[in-house]
Write a protein that holds these residues in place. Structure first.
Motif, PDB file in Angstrom:
ATOM      1  N   ARG A 647      -3.515 -12.139 -17.515  1.00  0.00           N
ATOM      2  CA  ARG A 647      -3.552 -10.685 -17.754  1.00  0.00           C
ATOM      3  C   ARG A 647      -3.916  -9.973 -16.451  1.00  0.00           C
ATOM      4  O   ARG A 647      -4.970 -10.241 -15.867  1.00  0.00           O
ATOM      5  N   THR A 668      -7.994  -3.012 -16.670  1.00  0.00           N
ATOM      6  CA  THR A 668      -6.627  -3.391 -17.001  1.00  0.00           C
ATOM      7  C   THR A 668      -5.923  -2.086 -17.375  1.00  0.00           C
ATOM      8  O   THR A 668      -6.561  -1.020 -17.421  1.00  0.00           O
ATOM      9  N   GLN A 670      -5.331  -1.146 -20.194  1.00  0.00           N
ATOM     10  CA  GLN A 670      -5.871  -0.685 -21.478  1.00  0.00           C
ATOM     11  C   GLN A 670      -7.339  -0.290 -21.449  1.00  0.00           C
ATOM     12  O   GLN A 670      -7.758   0.590 -22.192  1.00  0.00           O
ATOM     13  N   MET A 737     -14.348  -8.277 -21.204  1.00  0.00           N
ATOM     14  CA  MET A 737     -12.919  -7.952 -21.168  1.00  0.00           C
ATOM     15  C   MET A 737     -12.100  -8.986 -21.938  1.00  0.00           C
ATOM     16  O   MET A 737     -11.090  -8.654 -22.576  1.00  0.00           O
ATOM     17  N   HIS A 741      -9.921  -7.698 -25.194  1.00  0.00           N
ATOM     18  CA  HIS A 741      -8.450  -7.754 -25.161  1.00  0.00           C
ATOM     19  C   HIS A 741      -7.862  -8.728 -26.177  1.00  0.00           C
ATOM     20  O   HIS A 741      -6.642  -8.917 -26.200  1.00  0.00           O
ATOM     21  N   LEU A 744      -4.655  -7.769 -28.096  1.00  0.00           N
ATOM     22  CA  LEU A 744      -3.913  -6.706 -27.403  1.00  0.00           C
ATOM     23  C   LEU A 744      -2.753  -7.307 -26.612  1.00  0.00           C
ATOM     24  O   LEU A 744      -2.871  -8.403 -26.049  1.00  0.00           O
TER      25      LEU A 744
END
Length: 855
Positions: A647, A668, A670, A737, A741, A744
């Motif tokens: 990611r 990130t 997001q 994180m 995530h 996601l």
């Protein structure tokens, strides 16, 4: 001779004109003579006035003449000598007077007793006067047009961002419902115990009124015999207080009568049952849920439950099963059966005291909830909705917080700090880059024991985590990532306001590095020189960070104090500011101020919408290129190997001088998250170190009255963490994180835009046929191939430490903004890259404004 005979001439007194009547003659004839003393000597007749000439008058009638003659005779007699009226003196006897009672008539005490007629007349007059006064007072007593805030107050609820999961309830537990949604039993119960004549009376009860007035006048407590209408008026309308006075009671009576004329009985009952206090809650709807469970509403109350709530009205503070309450419950049941036998005739034989649920009044601010509630209230106050209004307005407040992510933040921090003492403090804040919503944060374990909210209140020097803003200003000014910037010393060597020895790095990186490597390896000299080379120098950086949400005064004050050390993180910032600031890199250069409230509703309508206005702070291409440089931090730089796997992620480490503060801020597409650490020891005046209490330094000392808020037992002192930003801060960031995530989709950053032109601010060395370390500041590496003006070596990826062993910030040879060559002088700044560490945060049960940022 008859009086009507004409006068005879030749007789004494008849041959002359009769004397004119003296003025007092008529008065004497009315009996005024009796007022004369009996022994008064006869008066001399007054001299006759000249006789009027009769010839001047017109002819007289006979009657008039006779009258005239009689008048003359009476005048003559009256003018004669007076005779004594005493008996035995020759005068005629007088008629007997009224009989005189023995003892002098109405003498003695009877003289002071008024006649019964006077008494009756007085009573009538007094009654009429009092009645008139009452009617005037009644006519001049208006029905209040303003309601008490408490009477309409409804509990507000704060939700997580899903709008369904409750964080906390605030204020009055009250839900206003129409009378159609109130069970008949609770209405009948209230009438049976509080005012049995409610449906027949005019708003007052005369016997109860006099009893209440008497009790009030004699200084005893206010009677509870007021009618339901009076109770409703007292609890609902403004101006009718609870004070013990006849004036208040009379006003209440007048208002109650007028309300009974202007409102129906159902309207009065509806207002009453929505207003009164039942103990755990205000209003019958909330009370039903508070005592019998969330699924029980006012409409679903059984006769026993309705009677139970009615029994609580007089003493709402009673415990749920108070013996006195049980006795009053039986009275309500019996009264209901007597008054409505067709409905409740069998109730006294069948009714059982109802079971209640346990109180749900556990403190709404315990654990993480208090931190969230406090931030919501702070934000709403800034928007003009203060805490008191929130607690009474019946608002539904939807926050930005995600329940799952809030728990993930706590897990990430506590699992990393598990082996650390309470001296270590950590703050985490996560923001949605697209809209500025604070998704989660970690401010502490329990708000009740430690109300200090780390990511929102702890302002610490940003250290090297501030450098990306200088990078953004550099790219925004038209310079590119391919520019070469100073490595070993600043350009110019002496900068305005710098301390002796200048700004240096912790290790040798060569004379020049490109901007990407300067970012990845956190080179102090590079970023200070870049700030100096900007068109408006530090102003360009300051204007950018202010546009990105940082406090203007704090930025200006820091520049005035630390000058170019501002470029390497001497300014005070909070984790939530950093998370929102970095969010612009993930959102195409657009910044949205961080906020914690999505929406506020009241009665189903939006009262306060979300404030999420985005503004373009830097160009989208600038944001993309800055992200390219910061991505290197997690791949080859100070936090190498601590990314998010496949990611994409980018960020920057930061460590203060002496490792007093350490950061990692990364993002990130997001989520943007900032993590900050610092450490405080609790030191007494004698220098003794005392363990913190719930991460707070003790203010009081057990068994001693010497210490208190004015003389605290210990004071916080910031000390070294013992690790850098690439240590626990980056580990916490990585853990959070990864949890945040989960589920996601993987989103990619934009491709590098390669904005601007190279701006080399270091001298270019002269190429030589034979390369040597002296000739090539980069050794044999040439990262830009044929376009590299510093050489054409074959190792295109190496700038420093070219032995295939990539170092990180945990390696002491790698710089992350630490300035180890600073002097120990107290007048000099002790910051990695500049700036002194702020004073430690206050401790104790209540936050104290001892921090420099709070002053």
């Amino acid at each position: 001779m008859p009086p009507s005979s004409p006068p005879q001439t030749g007789e004494s007194g008849w041959g002359e004109a009769p004397p004119q009547r003296r003025p007092e003659a008529a008065y004497e004839q009315t009996g005024a003579m009796a007022a004369q003393p009996y022994d008064e000597p006869p008066r001399r007749p007054a001299q006759p006035a000249p006789r009027r000439d009769v010839t001047q008058e017109g002819p007289r009638t006979r009657a008039r003449q006779e009258t005239r003659g009689m008048s003359d005779q009476e005048t003559i007699v009256s003018d004669g000598p007076r005779r004594s009226r005493r008996r035995g003196e020759g005068g005629p006897p007088q008629p007997p007077g009224p009989p005189v009672k023995k003892g002098g008539g109405r003498g003695g005490w009877r003289r002071f007793v008024p006649s019964w007629k006077i008494v009756v007349a007085g009573v009538v007059i007094l009654t009429a006067g009092l009645f008139g006064m009452v009617m005037v007072a009644y006519a001049n007593t208006p029905v209040p047009d303003s309601k008490q805030a408490e009477a309409l107050a409804q509990q507000s609820t704060i939700y997580y961002r899903d709008g369904k999961t409750v964080i906390a309830h605030l204020g009055f537990k009250r839900e206003i419902v129409p009378i159609s949604k109130m069970a008949q039993s609770v209405r009948d119960g209230a009438v049976a115990i509080e005012n049995q004549s409610f449906y027949e009376d005019s708003g007052i009860s005369i016997p109860a009124m006099f009893r209440s007035v008497w009790m009030t006048a004699t200084g005893q407590q206010v009677q509870g015999a007021s009618t339901i209408t009076q109770q409703m008026a007292r609890g609902y309308y403004d101006g009718l207080s609870q004070e013990v006075s006849i004036q208040r009671k009379v006003k209440e009576i007048f208002v109650a009568v007028k309300l009974d004329e202007s409102m129906t009985k159902d309207q009065i009952m509806e207002t009453y049952l929505n207003t009164i206090n039942f103990g755990r809650a205000y209003g019958v709807e909330a009370a039903a849920k508070a005592y019998f469970g969330k699924k029980v509403t006012a409409a679903k109350l059984t006769p026993e439950q309705g009677a139970y709530l009615a029994a609580r009205i007089q003493q709402p503070a009673w415990d749920a099963d108070e013996p006195a309450l049980q006795a009053r419950f039986k009275i309500v049941i019996n009264n209901m059966a007597e008054q409505w036998p067709d409905r409740y005739g069998d109730l006294p034989q069948t009714a059982k005291f109802p079971k209640t649920v346990k109180s749900g009044d556990a403190n709404e601010l315990g654990g993480l909830r208090g931190y969230m509630v406090k931030e919501v209230l702070n934000e709403l106050e800034q928007r003009g909705l203060d805490e008191d209004e929130v607690k009474s307005g019946g608002y539904d407040i939807i926050s930005t917080f995600d329940k799952k992510l809030m728990q993930a933040a706590k897990t990430a921090v506590t699992s990393t700090t598990k082996g650390m003492s309470n001296e270590f403090h950590a703050g985490l804040a996560a923001v949605d880059p697209k809209n500025g919503r604070v998704l989660a944060f970690y401010g502490g374990d329990d708000y009740l024991s430690d109300p200090w909210n780390e990511p929102f209140q702890s302002q610490k020097q940003a250290a090297s985590a501030f450098k990306p803003y200088v990078l953004a200003a550099w790219l925004q000014a038209g310079y590119s990532l391919k520019s070469f910037v100073p490595g070993n010393e600043t350009v110019p060597k002496e900068l305005p306001g710098q301390q002796e020895g200048g700004i240096t790095n912790s290790h040798n990186v060569g004379a020049a590095v490109d901007v990407v490597k300067a970012t990845a390896q956190s080179v102090n000299t590079a970023f200070v020189s870049m700030a100096y080379a900007l068109p408006n120098q530090l102003d360009d950086v300051k204007n950018l960070v202010e546009a990105a949400g940082f406090n203007q005064k704090r930025m200006e004050d820091d520049i005035a104090e630390h000058h170019y050390q501002f470029a390497i993180g001497s300014a005070l910032v909070t984790p939530v500011e950093q998370a929102a600031g970095y969010a612009m890199f993930a959102n195409g250069g657009k910044y949205t101020r961080y906020h914690v409230v999505r929406e506020v509703r009241q009665n189903g309508q939006v009262a306060y919408p979300e404030v999420a206005n985005a503004k373009q702070v830097i160009d989208a291409g600038v944001a993309a290129d800055a992200t390219t440089a910061m991505a290197e931090v997690l791949t080859t730089g100070t936090a190498a190997g601590k990314g998010l796997g496949s990611r994409p992620a980018a960020g920057k480490t930061g460590t203060n001088n002496d490792e007093k503060e350490a950061w990692f801020v990364g993002y990130t597409p997001q989520i943007s998250t900032a993590v900050g650490f610092y450490r405080e020891q609790c030191v007494t005046k004698s220098g003794k170190i005392v363990p913190p209490e719930h991460s707070n330094c003790p203010v009081f000392r057990k068994g001693s009255k010497k210490y208190g808020w004015d003389n605290p037992y210990t004071s916080p002192k910031e000390t070294s963490l013992g690790f850098e930003g690439a240590g626990p801060p980056t580990i916490v960031w990585q853990k959070f994180m990864q949890l945040a995530h989960e589920g996601l989709p993987v989103e990619q950053f934009p491709e590098p835009a390669e904005v601007g032109l190279p701006e080399n601010i270091v001298p270019s060395p002269t190429p030589k046929p034979t390369k040597s370390p002296e000739d090539d500041p980069f050794g044999e590496g040439d990262p830009f191939g044929e376009d590299n003006p510093f050489g054409d070596g074959t190792d295109e990826e190496c700038f420093v430490n070219c032995d295939d062993d990539v170092t990180t910030e945990d390696d002491s040879t790698v710089d992350d903004g630490q300035v180890e060559e600073f002097s120990d002088s107290p007048d000099e700044v002790g910051l990695a890259g500049g700036g002194s560490a702020p004073r430690a945060r206050p401790s104790g049960q209540e936050p104290m404004s001892t921090r420099p940022e709070d002053q």
